[in-house]
Enzyme design. Structure first.
Site, PDB file in Angstrom:
ATOM      1  CD1 TRP A 157      -2.745   1.484   0.416  1.00 44.28           C
ATOM      2  CD2 TRP A 157      -2.103   1.842   2.541  1.00 44.28           C
ATOM      3  NE1 TRP A 157      -3.522   2.493   0.916  1.00 44.28           N
ATOM      4  CE2 TRP A 157      -3.140   2.740   2.222  1.00 44.28           C
ATOM      5  CE3 TRP A 157      -1.548   1.889   3.818  1.00 44.28           C
ATOM      6  CZ2 TRP A 157      -3.632   3.662   3.130  1.00 44.28           C
ATOM      7  CZ3 TRP A 157      -2.039   2.804   4.714  1.00 44.28           C
ATOM      8  CH2 TRP A 157      -3.073   3.682   4.377  1.00 44.28           C
ATOM      9  CG  ASP A 238      -1.781  -2.709   7.247  1.00 43.12           C
ATOM     10  OD1 ASP A 238      -2.957  -2.849   7.622  1.00 43.12           O
ATOM     11  OD2 ASP A 238      -1.402  -1.729   6.584  1.00 43.12           O
ATOM     12  CE  LYS A 273     -10.020  -0.039   3.686  1.00 46.92           C
ATOM     13  NZ  LYS A 273      -9.601   0.573   2.477  1.00 46.92           N
TER      14      LYS A 273
END
Ligand code: LMR
Length: 422
Positions: A157, A238, A273
């Site tokens: 990312w 993560d 999310k």
């Protein structure tokens, strides 16, 4: 270039009389460079500005439903209604975070088995989103003063880079994605991580790798865990998509394996999310260490990092999540809705693969093999840009798409456009 920026009041040091005087100085921001737009947010903004009614935005990682909306979970709506009804104050929540949120999240991520084994050695601090959690984790790692570097996957990312390097930690990349096989280049990864040593941090994506969608297998996690033990590096996970891969527990298989084997693990988890709390900035940094003293030290450091960056955690999302995680009825409603979203993404993957293959005659089986929201289509930067300018189809330059933005209305248009540039 110089400019008159104003009249400053000058006080005579002897008489105390005030005189005004003109100052000729360079203005503060006159030569400040204008930065290019963010590689993800900039494209989402470009799509919003595109007047084409047939435009499709596959850029940012947000779950969209069949109607093209990012839904609010039913459990969150209910928690919000009761919170609005019962909330007595808007005073700060504790700097470490809302207790129900912290307990619920530790249990969700670490799991009750590990908690039973090492509850005292787990420290956690609420953070503004997963991004804030990565930053708190990096600040604590920096404060540990080992002088080690952080290894991130190639690709990763993009925001990992500024989040980590702005703490002063150095970065190295390990090979991760193989564009030929559309899978993990595990040999390359292991070879590169062979150089990671004690004091280094290896950042791993817990599940649903962003941007590739290619995850480690259980055997591969085992190899990484053994390397961490033998070489002494610290894993940092993560975890932004728990529940979007194979399920809430299955998605933390690798993370929990590390907890069983490695004495120190740092976790940055997000509820953007999987609880749809994107704008509420709801995340947590979890530090699992060898003992209670270490847990206290990491929490104190993370709280100090928070205080010097933004002071207090935002409350609303965490208060909602705390309610959902601690209430049996809300929790099962949330889990069921999340499972439905995950199933829908998997159906979209199969459908998209089938349509791409029949329209192009090429192999797109990797799309259905991957996990979570993202997939690389394997297009060149030039092809991705042509799709934007010629077809109003927006994906990242790397050809990362958000599968969860596909729906029965836009699917054919997307397939047709992609095939047109192959
Ligand atoms: C993404 O990768 O698109 C998301 O994580 C959103 C973001 O902030 O970049």
């Amino acid at each position: 270039m110089t400019a008159v920026v104003g009249r400053l009041l000058h006080r005579d040091p002897y008489s105390g009389a005030a005189h005004s005087r003109v100052s000729l100085e360079t203005t503060m921001f006159e030569e400040l460079p204008i930065l290019p737009p963010d590689s993800i947010l900039g494209l989402a903004a470009a799509c919003r500005a595109d007047p084409n009614p047939d435009k499709v935005d596959l850029t940012i990682g947000i779950y969209m439903d069949e109607a093209g909306l990012c839904p609010v979970f039913e459990a969150i709506k209910q928690a919000q209604r009761s919170l609005v009804e019962e909330e007595q104050t808007k005073a700060y929540i504790p700097p470490q975070g809302d207790p129900a949120f912290l307990d619920g999240m530790i249990e969700l991520v670490v799991g009750s088995e590990h908690l039973a084994a090492r509850a005292d050695s787990v420290g956690a601090v609420q953070a503004p989103g997963g991004c804030g959690a990565v930053r708190l984790g990096a600040e604590v790692l920096k404060a540990s003063g080992t002088g080690g570097k952080v290894w991130i996957s190639d690709p990763s990312w993009p925001v990992h880079v500024p989040l980590i390097t702005s703490t002063g930690l150095a970065l190295s990349e390990y090979r991760y994605y193989d564009p030929q096989t559309h899978g993990v280049n595990f040999e390359g990864m292991i070879e590169d991580l062979g150089a990671a040593q004690h004091g280094d941090i290896v950042l791993l994506h817990g599940c649903c790798h962003n941007p590739s969608g290619a995850d480690l297998s259980r055997e591969q996690w085992e190899t990484v865990a053994s390397m961490a033990v033998e070489q002494g590096f610290t894993p940092m996970i993560d975890l932004a998509y728990q529940g979007f891969g194979e399920g809430l527990d299955a998605d933390v298989y690798g993370l929990r394996l590390l907890l069983s084997n490695v004495s120190e693990v740092v976790i940055a988890a997000s509820l953007s999310k999987n609880m749809g709390l994107y704008r509420e900035r709801t995340g947590i940094a979890i530090f699992v260490g060898p003992d209670a003293r270490t847990a206290e030290a990491t929490v104190s450091q993370a709280k100090a990092a928070a205080r010097r960056n933004y002071s207090m955690p935002p409350a609303h999302g965490a208060l909602l999540a705390g309610r959902v995680l601690s209430n049996v009825r809300l929790r099962s409603s949330w889990e069921a809705e999340l499972a439905t979203m995950c199933e829908r993404i998997n159906t979209l993957r199969t459908d998209f693969q089938g349509r791409l293959e029949s329209a192009s005659g090429r192999d797109f089986s990797f799309v259905a093999r991957e996990n979570g929201m993202f997939s690389f289509l394997g297009l060149t930067v030039e092809q991705a840009r042509r799709l934007r300018s010629e077809r109003s189809l927006y994906m990242l330059d790397s050809s990362r798409i958000n599968i969860a933005s596909l729906n029965s209305d836009n699917m054919d248009r997307v397939v047709d456009a992609v095939v047109s540039v192959l």
